[in-house]
Design a protein around this motif. Structure first.
Motif, PDB file in Angstrom:
ATOM      1  N   ALA A 121       0.818  -1.221   0.000  1.00 22.12           N
ATOM      2  CA  ALA A 121       0.000   0.000   0.000  1.00 22.12           C
ATOM      3  C   ALA A 121       0.845   1.262   0.000  1.00 22.12           C
ATOM      4  N   HIS A 122       1.873   1.291   0.854  1.00 24.32           N
ATOM      5  CA  HIS A 122       2.652   2.518   1.073  1.00 24.32           C
ATOM      6  C   HIS A 122       4.151   2.222   1.001  1.00 24.32           C
ATOM      7  N   ASP A 155       7.334   1.868   2.737  1.00 24.31           N
ATOM      8  CA  ASP A 155       7.731   1.327   4.063  1.00 24.31           C
ATOM      9  C   ASP A 155       7.107  -0.052   4.308  1.00 24.31           C
ATOM     10  N   ASP A 156       5.930  -0.321   3.683  1.00 25.64           N
ATOM     11  CA  ASP A 156       5.304  -1.629   3.886  1.00 25.64           C
ATOM     12  C   ASP A 156       6.183  -2.758   3.349  1.00 25.64           C
ATOM     13  N   HIS A 170      -4.692  -0.482   2.873  1.00 21.87           N
ATOM     14  CA  HIS A 170      -4.270  -1.886   2.954  1.00 21.87           C
ATOM     15  C   HIS A 170      -5.405  -2.814   2.512  1.00 21.87           C
TER      16      HIS A 170
END
Ligand SMILES: [Zn+2]
Length: 289
Positions: free
Chosen positions: A5-6, A8-9, A136
Motif C-alpha cells: 500500500a505505502h 515502508d510496507d 491496505h
C-alpha cells in the motif's frame, strides 16, 4: 512481486525473505500502490516542519534508499494515500484517494504491470488488510482482482499480453503465536516486552493462525530488513517497539516469515518453506541470464 500500500510496507512485511530471494538471484519487484502522502511522522527526530512540508519527496527518497538496501525493482502505481481515518465516527475518506477508486479501475494498472513483469509469485495482504488501514484493504482487493484478471485474455485487453502467475500469498507475519513467543522469551530474560499491551487485547484466533501454510526461514536477513526499515526514517522510531527485541532473540525464537498460500497452480505440497516451491523457471528467462 510484492504488492504493497505505502512506501515502508515492503520493509516491514516480508522484507527478510525478499532480501534472501534477491541474494539467491530472484528478481523481486515491489509495487507501491500509493505515495504515502498522508502518512504521519512516527519518528520524533523527523517531526520537523521542513519534513512535513515535503512529505511526498521525503518518502520517495526514503523508498529509494530502502530499494537499494533490499536490491529490489520498485514500481509506483500512482494512487494517492487515503490517510488513517482518525476519530469516532471515522471521517469520510478524502476525495480522489486510493480507498475510493473503484477496484476494477485501480486493478488495470496492476494488471498491466503483472503482464509486463510476468511474476511467478505474487504476495499481498489478507482480506482484513493485515491491519485496517483503508489503503491496505484496498491493496488486498486490487491485488486479488489483478491476479485473477492478468491471465484472462478478455480482461483489460488493452493492458498487454495475458500472463498467469503461479502462486498468490497473503502476508501473515504479524501473527499472535509469533508475538506471544517473542513476548514470553523477552520476559524469560528479564527484558521488557514491547508486545504486552497489544497481546492483552488480542483475542486468540486459532482458525486464523491455522491459515499459515508457508514459513520461510530467513533469520540471516533480519538485519537487512531492519536496515531497510530504518531507511524509512519518517515512519519508524529507532527507539520504538520495532527494535526493542534483540536481534539474536528474534532469530532464535521465530526465524521465519509466514505466509498463507491462497492460489496455487504448481501442485507443491503443503506445508511449504519456500514461496517458489513448485515453480519452474520459464526457459526464456533462464537463457536470458
Ligand atoms: Zn501501509
Amino acid at each position: 512481486m510484492h504488492v504493497h500500500a505505502h512506501p515502508d510496507d515492503e520493509s516491514s512485511k516480508g522484507a527478510a525473505s525478499t532480501a534472501m530471494y534477491v541474494d539467491q538471484g530472484a528478481e523481486v519487484h515491489v509495487v507501491t500502490c500509493t505515495g504515502g502522502e498522508r502518512g504521519s511522522i512516527l519518528n520524533p527526530r523527523m517531526d520537523r516542519p521542513d519534513v512535513l512540508e515535503n512529505m511526498t519527496e521525503v518518502r520517495r527518497a526514503e523508498m529509494d534508499a530502502a530499494r537499494e538496501i533490499l536490491g529490489i525493482t520498485q514500481h509506483w502505481l500512482g494512487f494517492v494515500d487515503s490517510g488513517w481515518p482518525d476519530g469516532d465516527p471515522k471521517p469520510p475518506l478524502p476525495e480522489g484517494c486510493f480507498g475510493l477508486v473503484p477496484v476494477e479501475e485501480a486493478a488495470e494498472a496492476l494488471v498491466r504491470l503483472i503482464r509486463q513483469v510476468r511474476p511467478h509469485v505474487v504476495t499481498t495482504y489478507d482480506e482484513r488488510g493485515g491491519y485496517p488501514h483503508p489503503d491496505h484493504v484496498m491493496c488486498h482487493r486490487v491485488s486479488v482482482a489483478a491476479f485473477e484478471a492478468a491471465g484472462d485474455p478478455d480482461a483489460y485487453p488493452e493492458a498487454g499480453q495475458p500472463w498467469t502467475p503461479s502462486k498468490l500469498y497473503y502476508h501473515h507475519s504479524f501473527n499472535r503465536p509469533r508475538m506471544t513467543a517473542i513476548h514470553e522469551a523477552m520476559l524469560e530474560r528479564g527484558l521488557e516486552s514491547p508486545w504486552a499491551e497489544r497481546l492483552a487485547s488480542w483475542e486468540p484466533e486459532p482458525e486464523w493462525d491455522a491459515r499459515i501454510t508457508t514459513r520461510v526461514p530467513c533469520a540471516d536477513y533480519f538485519e537487512v530488513r531492519d536496515r531497510a526499515l530504518l531507511a524509512h526514517a519518517t515512519q519508524i522510531d529507532p527507539d520504538g517497539h520495532w527494535f526493542a527485541v534483540p536481534m539474536e532473540l528474534s532469530q532464535s525464537v521465530w526465524p521465519t516469515e509466514d505466509f498463507e498460500r491462497v492460489v496455487d497452480r504448481t501442485g507443491a505440497p503443503l506445508p511449504e518453506d519456500d514461496l517458489f516451491a513448485g515453480v519452474t523457471p520459464d526457459p526464456g528467462a533462464a537463457s536470458a541470464q
